[in-house]
Design an enzyme around this catalytic site. Structure first.
Site: not given
Ligand code: XLS
Ligand code: NI
Ligand code: NI
Length: 446
Positions: A109, A112
């Site tokens: 993200h 991140d």
């Molecule tokens: C959350 C999601 C997140 C997505 C990316 O539950 O899995 O991690 O994969 O935003």
């Protein structure tokens, strides 16, 4: 202090042994027993078939905190004073782990990988700095990006949603984040771009206009698709279904609801799905159901690998360990011709008490081996042929006669009903042979 901790960051994963294939008899906890990346499986190397990916958020960003307690991981970059230095140290450490695990992809993200930003301008500047660094790290390591995404759910501004927010200024901020993250993904050669609607849903119907919010979400997604074409991004835009958490109800709840949503907004040929195991089970569905549904609707994009806890009703994001489950999923993928530009992303985190770098590495190594073993099982199932033959033969009646005419739209209800009348017999059920099929699976999952 910062300097000292920065060198500690560099050592954090580097002190781990290199993971490599040593075969099934290895006693080395850091070795792959099944993942032999160059081994050919159905025409491609294991590495190419599995397209495994390590995620930033659980593996490098999470500090071990939960809703009841503070983080106990104390990774060096979590303790650095300067947020930009900390973000840089985290990025370097991530690439150290990527190289130790020797997996081809990663995912992130926006937030991140960058220093925390408050204003829109800071967001753009800090993300750009981070992307420049990532570009260099990718060039020198050969690591590839499976997908990028924008975190439009953690910041308090998104408490009432991003594109579905009652306040359009917040939707505009979300648009800025998505534009920047999509541009960054494009610049880094990413294979896909993911949208998980973390808070695109509601907590109470009492303050929510569902139809209005769906239109906002549909319009927003159209803008993202337009932008993808404008910048020439050739990867797929992927929606990641999840039924709830953090909101009570999320609009993109399952593959089928996503399909209906895409059709309503004319996007069914533009957007695919990123299916996550634990999201399927939260929706009361199996992982293999969601994967097969996506293939049936021609929506399959990519997978987030993890597992839930059967006794806990939330997204525990544990590393996968169910060989039967992932074998069936990989069999569907192989039967459909493989992953194409999708991949298998470990959207999984170690448990809160697993505080060491070794724990992080071993979690991945075990899950990689699980997937490699499942791939070999899936290949064996396809070569064995019994499961596929049975399923084919079960529907064989539809290939000719009245079945084929019905499917082709050549007969109306009268004609079909008259056919039943004219043949004047009571058609008999045949066995679905579920137990025998399960026995075959048990024989082949090893
Ligand atoms: C959350 C999601 C997140 C997505 C990316 O539950 O899995 O991690 O994969 O935003
Ligand atoms: Ni996910
Ligand atoms: Ni999830």
């Amino acid at each position: 202090m910062t300097k000292h901790l920065d060198s500690a960051s560099r050592e954090y994963f580097k002190s781990l042994p290199q993971a490599r294939y040593e075969g099934q008899d290895s006693t080395n906890d850091f070795a792959y027993r099944y993942y032999d990346k160059n081994r050919m499986v159905m025409g491609k190397s294991m590495e190419e078939q599995l397209r495994l990916s390590v995620c930033f958020w659980h593996t490098f960003c999470w500090d071990g905190s939960d809703v009841f307690g503070a983080g106990g991981f104390h990774r060096p970059w979590h303790q650095m004073d300067d947020p930009k230095d900390a973000a840089a140290a985290k990025r370097e450490a991530a690439f150290d782990l990527f190289s130790i695990l020797d997996l081809p992809f990663y995912s992130f993200h926006d937030v991140d990988v960058m220093a925390p930003a408050e204003t829109a301008q800071e967001h753009v500047t800090y993300l750009n700095e981070a992307v420049e660094h990532l570009e260099g790290l990718m060039a020198s390591s050969g690591q590839k990006l499976l997908w990028g995404t924008a975190n439009n759910f953690s910041h308090p501004r998104y408490m009432a949603g991003a594109s579905t927010n009652p306040n359009p200024d917040i939707a505009a901020f979300a648009a800025l984040q998505v534009r920047e993250a999509l541009n960054a993904t494009h610049r880094l050669g990413g294979s896909n771009y993911v949208l998980w609607g973390g808070r695109e849903g509601y907590d109470t119907i009492l303050n929510t206009k569902i139809g209005q919010e769906l239109d906002q979400l549909g319009r927003f997604l159209s803008l993202v698709v337009e932008h993808k074409h404008k910048i020439g991004f050739t990867g797929d835009i992927l929606i990641e279904p999840k039924p709830h958490e953090p909101t009570k109800h999320q609009y993109d709840s399952t593959v089928q609801t996503v399909h209906a949503f895409l059709q309503r907004y004319g996007l069914e040929r533009e957007v695919r799905v990123n299916i996550e195991a634990n999201h399927a089970t939260l929706a009361g569905l199996s992982f293999e159901h969601e994967v097969d549904m996506a293939f049936a609707l021609d929506l399959f994009g990519s997978l987030d690998l993890n597992r839930g806890d059967p006794q806990n009703g939330w997204d525990t994001d544990q590393f996968p360990n169910d060989l039967r489950e992932v074998t069936l999923v990989l069999k569907s993928i192989l039967s459909a011709g493989g992953l194409r530009n999708g991949g298998l992303n470990f959207d999984a985190k170690v448990r809160r008490q697993s505080i060491t770098a070794e724990d992080v590495a071993q979690a991945h190594i075990g899950a990689v081996d699980l997937m490699a073993r499942a791939l070999l099982n899936a290949e064996a199932m396809i070569q064995d042929g019994r499961l596929d033959q049975f399923r084919e033969q079960r529907y064989a009646g539809w290939q000719g006669g009245i079945g084929a005419k019905m499917l082709a739209g050549e007969v109306n209800l009268d004609a079909v009903a008259d056919f039943a009348l004219s043949s004047n017999h009571a058609p008999n059920p045949v066995s679905g042979r579920q137990e025998w099929l399960e026995n075959v699976v048990t024989q082949l999952v090893r």
